[in-house]
Design a protein around this motif. Structure first.
Motif, mmCIF file in Angstrom:
data_model
loop_
_atom_site.group_PDB
_atom_site.id
_atom_site.type_symbol
_atom_site.label_atom_id
_atom_site.label_comp_id
_atom_site.label_asym_id
_atom_site.label_seq_id
_atom_site.Cartn_x
_atom_site.Cartn_y
_atom_site.Cartn_z
ATOM 1 N N ASN A 329 17.287 33.745 -29.373
ATOM 2 C CA ASN A 329 18.096 34.693 -29.195
ATOM 3 C C ASN A 329 19.377 34.336 -28.619
ATOM 4 O O ASN A 329 20.488 34.976 -29.146
ATOM 5 C CB ASN A 329 17.445 35.833 -27.932
ATOM 6 C CG ASN A 329 16.544 36.757 -28.387
ATOM 7 O OD1 ASN A 329 16.180 36.722 -29.563
ATOM 8 N ND2 ASN A 329 15.667 37.354 -27.461
ATOM 9 N N LYS A 332 20.951 33.183 -31.768
ATOM 10 C CA LYS A 332 21.066 34.425 -32.748
ATOM 11 C C LYS A 332 22.190 35.256 -32.384
ATOM 12 O O LYS A 332 22.833 35.575 -33.235
ATOM 13 C CB LYS A 332 19.464 35.075 -32.588
ATOM 14 C CG LYS A 332 19.547 35.681 -34.023
ATOM 15 C CD LYS A 332 17.892 36.165 -34.220
ATOM 16 C CE LYS A 332 17.379 37.147 -33.125
ATOM 17 N NZ LYS A 332 15.971 37.495 -33.310
ATOM 18 N N TYR A 333 22.305 35.625 -30.972
ATOM 19 C CA TYR A 333 23.409 36.518 -30.717
ATOM 20 C C TYR A 333 24.500 35.885 -30.263
ATOM 21 O O TYR A 333 25.361 36.414 -29.171
ATOM 22 C CB TYR A 333 22.649 37.338 -29.436
ATOM 23 C CG TYR A 333 21.534 38.350 -30.410
ATOM 24 C CD1 TYR A 333 21.767 39.142 -31.343
ATOM 25 C CD2 TYR A 333 20.247 38.163 -29.607
ATOM 26 C CE1 TYR A 333 20.782 39.746 -31.755
ATOM 27 C CE2 TYR A 333 19.254 38.764 -30.151
ATOM 28 C CZ TYR A 333 19.501 39.424 -31.266
ATOM 29 O OH TYR A 333 18.322 40.213 -31.811
ATOM 30 N N ASP A 358 23.902 31.981 -22.535
ATOM 31 C CA ASP A 358 24.507 31.976 -23.504
ATOM 32 C C ASP A 358 25.839 32.432 -23.169
ATOM 33 O O ASP A 358 26.287 33.232 -22.276
ATOM 34 C CB ASP A 358 23.881 32.310 -24.768
ATOM 35 C CG ASP A 358 23.820 33.982 -24.756
ATOM 36 O OD1 ASP A 358 24.813 34.677 -24.637
ATOM 37 O OD2 ASP A 358 22.381 34.728 -24.604
ATOM 38 N N ILE A 371 15.967 46.797 -23.512
ATOM 39 C CA ILE A 371 15.628 45.478 -24.446
ATOM 40 C C ILE A 371 14.471 44.732 -24.152
ATOM 41 O O ILE A 371 13.770 44.343 -25.085
ATOM 42 C CB ILE A 371 16.903 44.365 -24.228
ATOM 43 C CG1 ILE A 371 16.901 43.940 -22.838
ATOM 44 C CG2 ILE A 371 18.070 44.919 -25.093
ATOM 45 C CD1 ILE A 371 17.738 42.783 -22.762
ATOM 46 N N ARG A 377 15.689 47.252 -30.405
ATOM 47 C CA ARG A 377 16.866 46.296 -30.829
ATOM 48 C C ARG A 377 17.937 47.293 -30.665
ATOM 49 O O ARG A 377 17.963 48.645 -30.865
ATOM 50 C CB ARG A 377 16.655 46.069 -32.285
ATOM 51 C CG ARG A 377 15.254 45.667 -32.655
ATOM 52 C CD ARG A 377 15.404 44.906 -34.033
ATOM 53 N NE ARG A 377 15.918 43.640 -34.007
ATOM 54 C CZ ARG A 377 16.670 43.080 -34.750
ATOM 55 N NH1 ARG A 377 16.822 43.559 -35.957
ATOM 56 N NH2 ARG A 377 17.400 41.724 -34.430
ATOM 57 N N SER A 378 19.016 46.778 -30.016
ATOM 58 C CA SER A 378 20.233 47.561 -29.923
ATOM 59 C C SER A 378 21.043 47.753 -31.169
ATOM 60 O O SER A 378 20.808 47.022 -32.221
ATOM 61 C CB SER A 378 21.467 46.598 -28.759
ATOM 62 O OG SER A 378 21.751 45.360 -29.648
ATOM 63 N N GLY A 388 15.453 40.069 -36.758
ATOM 64 C CA GLY A 388 14.393 40.381 -35.543
ATOM 65 C C GLY A 388 13.376 41.400 -35.583
ATOM 66 O O GLY A 388 13.721 42.382 -36.557
ATOM 67 N N SER A 389 12.519 41.282 -34.756
ATOM 68 C CA SER A 389 11.374 42.363 -34.899
ATOM 69 C C SER A 389 11.308 43.157 -33.551
ATOM 70 O O SER A 389 10.761 44.324 -33.491
ATOM 71 C CB SER A 389 9.996 41.626 -34.935
ATOM 72 O OG SER A 389 9.815 40.617 -33.715
ATOM 73 N N GLY A 390 12.271 42.938 -32.638
ATOM 74 C CA GLY A 390 12.326 43.642 -31.238
ATOM 75 C C GLY A 390 11.200 43.198 -30.442
ATOM 76 O O GLY A 390 10.730 44.206 -29.505
ATOM 77 N N LEU A 393 11.688 39.853 -26.460
ATOM 78 C CA LEU A 393 11.766 40.041 -25.189
ATOM 79 C C LEU A 393 10.615 40.667 -24.449
ATOM 80 O O LEU A 393 10.347 40.731 -23.373
ATOM 81 C CB LEU A 393 13.085 40.739 -24.831
ATOM 82 C CG LEU A 393 14.360 39.935 -25.171
ATOM 83 C CD1 LEU A 393 15.480 40.844 -24.506
ATOM 84 C CD2 LEU A 393 14.587 38.527 -24.138
HETATM 85 P P1 ADP Z 1 15.072 40.840 -31.710
HETATM 86 O O1 ADP Z 1 15.738 39.739 -31.252
HETATM 87 O O2 ADP Z 1 13.982 40.387 -32.557
HETATM 88 O O3 ADP Z 1 15.911 41.886 -31.914
HETATM 89 P P2 ADP Z 1 14.170 40.726 -28.824
HETATM 90 O O4 ADP Z 1 13.118 41.720 -28.017
HETATM 91 O O5 ADP Z 1 14.153 39.313 -28.805
HETATM 92 O O6 ADP Z 1 14.286 41.201 -30.295
HETATM 93 O O7 ADP Z 1 15.525 41.195 -28.555
HETATM 94 C C1 ADP Z 1 15.711 42.718 -28.103
HETATM 95 C C2 ADP Z 1 17.276 43.244 -28.043
HETATM 96 O O8 ADP Z 1 17.858 42.414 -27.032
HETATM 97 C C3 ADP Z 1 18.169 42.444 -29.256
HETATM 98 O O9 ADP Z 1 17.899 43.199 -30.481
HETATM 99 C C4 ADP Z 1 19.334 42.346 -28.650
HETATM 100 O O10 ADP Z 1 20.097 43.550 -28.965
HETATM 101 C C5 ADP Z 1 19.245 42.019 -27.496
HETATM 102 N N1 ADP Z 1 19.232 40.532 -27.069
HETATM 103 C C6 ADP Z 1 18.344 39.969 -26.749
HETATM 104 N N2 ADP Z 1 18.763 38.561 -26.100
HETATM 105 C C7 ADP Z 1 20.037 38.772 -26.474
HETATM 106 C C8 ADP Z 1 21.126 37.864 -26.179
HETATM 107 N N3 ADP Z 1 20.886 36.442 -25.507
HETATM 108 N N4 ADP Z 1 22.480 38.210 -26.317
HETATM 109 C C9 ADP Z 1 22.779 39.398 -26.492
HETATM 110 N N5 ADP Z 1 21.632 40.471 -27.009
HETATM 111 C C10 ADP Z 1 20.525 39.960 -26.838
#
Ligand code: ADP
Length: 444
Positions: A329, A332-333, A358, A371, A377-378, A388-390, A393
């Motif tokens: 993550n 990715k973000y 990060d 989250i 997922r936001s 991503g699958s949500g 986390l």
């Molecule tokens: P996914 O990454 O598959 O969407 P996660 O459960 O890992 O699902 O994360 C849920 C949501 O939390 C993500 O869709 C994102 O919006 C937010 N998120 C998670 N980690 C981060 C991060 N390091 N920076 C910003 N947003 C994050």
């Protein structure tokens, strides 16, 4: 006012006439005056005495009487106020009665507690859901009746937890959801709901997902295998090769989703006992997790630190699941050239702490509490079609909880995010030397 005075003055005039009359009969004006005055005072005293009697008897409207002048006015005043008071009392009583009937009819158990957590009132469902007897348990501390350790912990700071799920103290097959909220002045309201059906449906759904994922995994692996072979087949035309690549990408996505679902159902399957688990050197865990993401601590954008004399007592796949999802993550973000820091530290309470920091897009405050929910997922991430699958986390949260660890998330939109996992001290293991089963992190 004039009317009142007239009545009192006429009484005095009557007394004077009586005095003159008595003087004429007896010829002794002073004795006649003394007798008249005595009579007047006795009459006044009698009126005061009657008024006092009426006040003493609680100014009952049924016992109200008539008097003259000022006395009558006082009696009327008190009588009117008493009537208004009686009316209000009746209305309040009726409201209370209706409230009582309504609360008693609620299907949820409801218990009113004072600031010492002692029972002040409870309804009928509290009897068959919590075993509280509305009459006999009055004034008892709620912790003496619901002795579940989780509930006793919840009682210490109910405001920190939204609600609590435990087995009913009356029937262990029944799952109840308890919530305590502030109520009135120095009071708390405890409500408990029977969620056994909901829980069973949830469990059924979870086991269906776990079974379906398990069943899908093998055929998907076979399909991916064939597709991998096919992509190198020189007999295929360019167009067909592109199609095979696209199919391979999709099957990889499905494989990841199934793996996430399986890991999630594994971490949710049972609670890990404090002594349960295996020694997992933390540097090795980190190296393996980074390896699974095609990264290593030598990457220029990664700042890693860990102590190779420390290990965690836990389940390898689950702790790696935490690390992989957080690091994935973080990259990715974040923008492509943005650095990520991962570090392990030991605090003075002997708790091992993993941090993943990060400087990416950050998380909006409204999303922060959601989250870690599965599939959440936001909206902006969905909009930008970031894959991503949500579930990542949700795995991190459940696996942390299973190991008794605390997960904390801090984030500023546009500034970055930090995820901190604090493992309990009973999971910390000090390895004798760095050669004890440890793969140095740089060698990953
Ligand atoms: P996914 O990454 O598959 O969407 P996660 O459960 O890992 O699902 O994360 C849920 C949501 O939390 C993500 O869709 C994102 O919006 C937010 N998120 C998670 N980690 C981060 C991060 N390091 N920076 C910003 N947003 C994050």
């Amino acid at each position: 006012m004039l009317k009142l005075l007239t009545s009192e003055i006429s009484a005095i005039i009557y007394a004077l006439i009586f005095w003159v009359f008595l003087t004429l009969i007896t010829g002794l004006w002073s004795i006649a005056l003394a007798l008249t005055m005595t009579g007047y005072v006795v009459w006044l005293y009698y009126r005061i005495y009657r008024l006092n009697q009426w006040l003493d008897n609680g100014t009952k409207t049924s016992q109200v009487y008539d008097d003259q002048g000022i006395f009558n006015q006082i009696i009327r005043h008190i009588y009117q106020q008493k009537k208004v008071y009686n009316k209000r009392k009746k209305r309040t009583k009726e409201i209370l009665r209706r409230l009582n009937t309504n609360i008693s009819a609620l299907p949820d158990a409801t218990v009113l507690l004072n600031d010492q957590m002692e029972i002040e009132w409870s309804n009928k469902p509290a009897h068959y859901l919590l075993g509280i007897n509305a009459r006999l348990d009055l004034g008892m501390h709620i912790g003496n009746l619901i002795r579940h350790p989780k509930f006793l912990r919840y009682l210490m700071a109910p405001e920190n937890n939204q609600h609590l799920e435990i087995d009913s103290p009356v029937d262990r097959q029944t799952t109840i959801q308890i919530k305590i909220v502030e109520f009135g002045k120095n009071q708390r309201l405890l409500t408990a709901r029977n969620i056994t059906d909901q829980k069973q449906i949830q469990e059924g759904l979870k086991s269906f997902i776990a079974n379906a994922s398990h069943e899908l995994k093998t055929p998907l692996t076979v399909i991916s295998g064939y597709l991998e072979m096919l992509q190198f087949d020189e007999q295929l035309g360019k167009h067909q090769q592109t199609s095979v690549k696209a199919a391979l990408q999709q099957s990889e996505r499905m494989k990841n989703l199934i793996e996430d679902l399986l890991l999630l159902s594994q971490v949710e399957s049972y609670q890990l006992q404090p002594s349960e688990g295996e020694t997992q050197p933390i540097c090795e865990l980190t190296a393996n997790s980074l390896g699974a993401l095609g990264k290593s601590c030598n990457d220029s954008l990664l700042d890693c630190s860990c102590d190779d004399t420390l290990a965690l007592n836990g389940v390898r796949a689950e702790i790696e699941g935490i690390l992989i999802n957080l690091v994935d993550n973080a990259f990715k973000y974040s923008p492509e050239d943005s650095p990520v820091t991962i570090r392990w530290t030991l605090n003075d309470r002997e708790e091992l702490i993993f941090e993943c920091i990060d400087q990416g897009r950050g998380i909006a405050e409204k999303d922060l509490e959601k989250i870690t929910d599965r599939y959440y997922r936001s909206p902006d991430v969905r909009g930008e079609q970031i894959k991503g699958s949500g579930l990542g986390l949700a795995i991190v949260k459940q696996a942390s909880a299973k190991h008794g660890a605390r997960l904390e998330i801090h984030s500023e939109p546009g500034e970055g995010s930090s995820f901190t996992i604090t493992f309990p001290s009973y999971r910390t293991i000090h390895l004798q030397s760095s050669s004890d089963n440890v793969v140095p992190i740089k060698s990953a």
